[in-house]
Design a protein around this motif. Structure first.
Motif, PDB file in Angstrom:
ATOM      1  N   ARG A 278       8.629  13.466   1.942  1.00 43.81           N
ATOM      2  CA  ARG A 278       9.212  14.556   3.158  1.00 43.81           C
ATOM      3  C   ARG A 278      10.179  14.002   3.284  1.00 43.81           C
ATOM      4  O   ARG A 278      11.677  14.538   4.343  1.00 43.81           O
ATOM      5  CB  ARG A 278       8.195  15.252   4.164  1.00 43.81           C
ATOM      6  CG  ARG A 278       6.863  15.848   3.658  1.00 43.81           C
ATOM      7  CD  ARG A 278       5.650  16.190   4.800  1.00 43.81           C
ATOM      8  NE  ARG A 278       5.170  16.766   4.279  1.00 43.81           N
ATOM      9  CZ  ARG A 278       3.799  16.995   4.620  1.00 43.81           C
ATOM     10  NH1 ARG A 278       3.142  16.170   5.878  1.00 43.81           N
ATOM     11  NH2 ARG A 278       2.505  18.320   4.164  1.00 43.81           N
ATOM     12  N   GLN A 279      10.011  12.985   4.448  1.00 48.09           N
ATOM     13  CA  GLN A 279      11.347  11.951   4.798  1.00 48.09           C
ATOM     14  C   GLN A 279      12.452  12.726   4.272  1.00 48.09           C
ATOM     15  O   GLN A 279      13.362  12.676   4.165  1.00 48.09           O
ATOM     16  CB  GLN A 279      10.938  10.926   5.325  1.00 48.09           C
ATOM     17  CG  GLN A 279      12.017   9.739   5.303  1.00 48.09           C
ATOM     18  CD  GLN A 279      11.942  10.358   7.641  1.00 48.09           C
ATOM     19  OE1 GLN A 279      11.945  11.636   7.453  1.00 48.09           O
ATOM     20  NE2 GLN A 279      13.406   9.545   8.160  1.00 48.09           N
TER      21      GLN A 279
ATOM     22  N   TYR B 169       6.452   5.551   6.313  1.00 49.64           N
ATOM     23  CA  TYR B 169       5.758   6.298   5.156  1.00 49.64           C
ATOM     24  C   TYR B 169       4.692   6.147   3.959  1.00 49.64           C
ATOM     25  O   TYR B 169       5.693   5.070   3.320  1.00 49.64           O
ATOM     26  CB  TYR B 169       7.446   6.794   5.579  1.00 49.64           C
ATOM     27  CG  TYR B 169       8.129   7.204   6.288  1.00 49.64           C
ATOM     28  CD1 TYR B 169       7.564   8.591   7.572  1.00 49.64           C
ATOM     29  CD2 TYR B 169       8.973   6.450   6.827  1.00 49.64           C
ATOM     30  CE1 TYR B 169       8.813   8.573   8.267  1.00 49.64           C
ATOM     31  CE2 TYR B 169      10.376   7.451   8.191  1.00 49.64           C
ATOM     32  CZ  TYR B 169       9.334   8.131   8.351  1.00 49.64           C
ATOM     33  OH  TYR B 169      10.159   8.502   9.669  1.00 49.64           O
ATOM     34  N   ARG B 170       4.429   6.967   3.418  1.00 50.88           N
ATOM     35  CA  ARG B 170       3.671   6.766   2.412  1.00 50.88           C
ATOM     36  C   ARG B 170       3.184   8.000   1.725  1.00 50.88           C
ATOM     37  O   ARG B 170       3.102   9.017   2.467  1.00 50.88           O
ATOM     38  CB  ARG B 170       2.636   5.681   2.261  1.00 50.88           C
ATOM     39  CG  ARG B 170       1.897   6.559   3.401  1.00 50.88           C
ATOM     40  CD  ARG B 170       1.099   5.393   2.766  1.00 50.88           C
ATOM     41  NE  ARG B 170      -0.748   6.236   3.950  1.00 50.88           N
ATOM     42  CZ  ARG B 170      -0.838   4.973   5.793  1.00 50.88           C
ATOM     43  NH1 ARG B 170       0.128   4.619   5.832  1.00 50.88           N
ATOM     44  NH2 ARG B 170      -1.908   5.500   5.766  1.00 50.88           N
TER      45      ARG B 170
ATOM     46  N   LYS C 153       0.444  -1.284  -0.488  1.00 52.82           N
ATOM     47  CA  LYS C 153       0.295  -0.245   0.142  1.00 52.82           C
ATOM     48  C   LYS C 153       0.679   1.087  -0.098  1.00 52.82           C
ATOM     49  O   LYS C 153       0.478   2.435  -0.805  1.00 52.82           O
ATOM     50  CB  LYS C 153      -0.673   0.396   1.190  1.00 52.82           C
ATOM     51  CG  LYS C 153      -1.913   1.209   1.295  1.00 52.82           C
ATOM     52  CD  LYS C 153      -3.213   1.283   2.556  1.00 52.82           C
ATOM     53  CE  LYS C 153      -3.609   2.350   2.623  1.00 52.82           C
ATOM     54  NZ  LYS C 153      -4.541   2.753   3.746  1.00 52.82           N
ATOM     55  N   GLY C 154       1.867   1.662   0.890  1.00 53.97           N
ATOM     56  CA  GLY C 154       2.544   2.445   1.037  1.00 53.97           C
ATOM     57  C   GLY C 154       3.435   2.982  -0.196  1.00 53.97           C
ATOM     58  O   GLY C 154       3.168   4.148  -0.624  1.00 53.97           O
ATOM     59  N   PRO C 155       3.874   1.919  -0.914  1.00 56.29           N
ATOM     60  CA  PRO C 155       5.321   1.901  -2.027  1.00 56.29           C
ATOM     61  C   PRO C 155       3.708   2.905  -3.406  1.00 56.29           C
ATOM     62  O   PRO C 155       4.261   3.062  -4.372  1.00 56.29           O
ATOM     63  CB  PRO C 155       5.369   0.510  -2.194  1.00 56.29           C
ATOM     64  CG  PRO C 155       5.758   0.116  -1.262  1.00 56.29           C
ATOM     65  CD  PRO C 155       4.816   0.316  -0.363  1.00 56.29           C
TER      66      PRO C 155
ATOM     67  N   VAL D 183      13.924   7.788  -3.419  1.00 57.51           N
ATOM     68  CA  VAL D 183      14.300   7.866  -2.099  1.00 57.51           C
ATOM     69  C   VAL D 183      12.820   7.653  -0.991  1.00 57.51           C
ATOM     70  O   VAL D 183      12.899   7.237  -0.311  1.00 57.51           O
ATOM     71  CB  VAL D 183      15.204   9.289  -1.585  1.00 57.51           C
ATOM     72  CG1 VAL D 183      15.283   8.430   0.113  1.00 57.51           C
ATOM     73  CG2 VAL D 183      16.253   9.011  -2.205  1.00 57.51           C
ATOM     74  N   GLY D 184      11.980   8.857  -1.820  1.00 61.21           N
ATOM     75  CA  GLY D 184      10.813   7.886  -1.072  1.00 61.21           C
ATOM     76  C   GLY D 184      10.291   6.947  -1.023  1.00 61.21           C
ATOM     77  O   GLY D 184       9.286   6.491  -0.074  1.00 61.21           O
TER      78      GLY D 184
END
Length: 308
Positions: free
Chosen positions: A212-213, A205-206, A137-139, A194-195
């Protein structure tokens, strides 16, 4: 005791070595990326270019004909049919290319992440591990956000380029704006990589949170390494690009030779992609380690902004 200072190129060496630690996984990953890099040019050479060439020949023929003649109407109808075929092929290619790019990048990032973490999966085992959890889900969200932002960037660049062509050239205010926007876009594309790595490695993180990260890591934690990653990501593919010009020269002489050169081009393009995707993953791991080891006086990156 003073700690040994790492070179800003250390992560590149680690990324180069990484595929050799699990060849049973990276070999099929390389073939997937190479196959996708081969598919696009093949469609251009086998389908798009012949149609475009036929349309050009028809346009030349129409210039020597009477517009009221039956032959003129027949050629005009053939041009319309070729144009419809060309549009359908381009749309289909765009959809397939985007879908394959999504899947290939996710698989490559998971391959780099699991191998760097010490796991030694095969491709089938990796896909099974991915399907077992909810880690996709995140990627997917991050890649969707990145794709949307890339289209927005391209729209802005196109508008600025049009202004440059209407104005005073690259030395004008419009030209400076285009140059700065283009450089910002080049930097953003690597921040995006990188995100996506962040959304693969850390499920928190997603989407925008992952970007932002990545931005914080590249501008506050590992700035030199981030700049090196930008340069490598954009300069390394230029080594392979001239081969596409060779394909154009061979196409006029031999289709078989052109396809063979396209296969070489696809393989090298796939290898380049494997390398810079691995480099982005290694960079993320090392930047996060550096953040965790930062002294108390360093402003640590907040981690509560992972979701969109």
């Amino acid at each position: 005791m003073a700690t040994k200072t790492k070179s800003c190129f250390t992560f590149l060496r680690e990324a180069l070595i990484l595929p050799t630690r699990n060849p049973k996984l990276f070999t099929p990953v390389l073939l997937l990326l190479a196959g996708t890099a081969f598919l696009g040019p093949v469609v251009q050479v086998v389908f798009v270019q012949p149609l475009a060439y036929d349309m050009m020949i028809h346009f030349v023929e129409m210039g020597n004909m009477d517009p009221s003649s039956p032959e003129y109407a027949k050629i005009l109808e053939e041009i319309k049919q070729d144009a419809v075929k060309l549009v359908l092929i381009v749309i289909a290619q765009l959809i397939v290319t985007l879908a394959l790019a999504f899947l290939n990048q996710i698989i490559a990032f998971f391959a780099a992440s699991t191998t760097y973490s010490g796991s030694r999966y095969s491709l089938a085992e990796l896909i099974h591990e991915i399907r077992k959890g909810s880690t996709l889900k995140g990627p997917f969200i991050t890649l969707a956000v990145v794709t949307t932002l890339n289209f927005a960037w391209m729209a802005v660049l196109t508008a600025l380029l049009s202004a440059v062509m209407r104005g005073g050239g690259m030395l004008s205010v419009e030209g400076l704006a285009f140059a700065l926007t283009f450089l910002a876009f080049m930097y953003f594309t690597v921040v995006a990589l990188v995100g996506v790595a962040a959304s693969v490695v850390d499920e928190e993180y997603r989407g925008v949170g992952a970007l932002r990260q990545a931005w914080r890591l590249m501008t506050r934690v590992k700035r030199k390494e981030g700049l090196v990653l930008v340069l490598v990501t954009h300069l390394l593919p230029t080594v392979v690009t001239p081969l596409y010009g060779v394909v154009a020269l061979l196409y006029a002489k031999s289709m078989a030779a052109a396809l063979c050169m396209l296969a070489v081009y696809g393989f090298l393009s796939g290898a380049v992609q494997v390398y810079y995707l691995a480099a982005a993953t290694v960079y993320y791991y090392e930047a996060m380690d550096s953040k965790e080891e930062a002294p108390c006086g360093y402003a640590k990156i907040p981690s509560g902004e992972g979701n969109v």
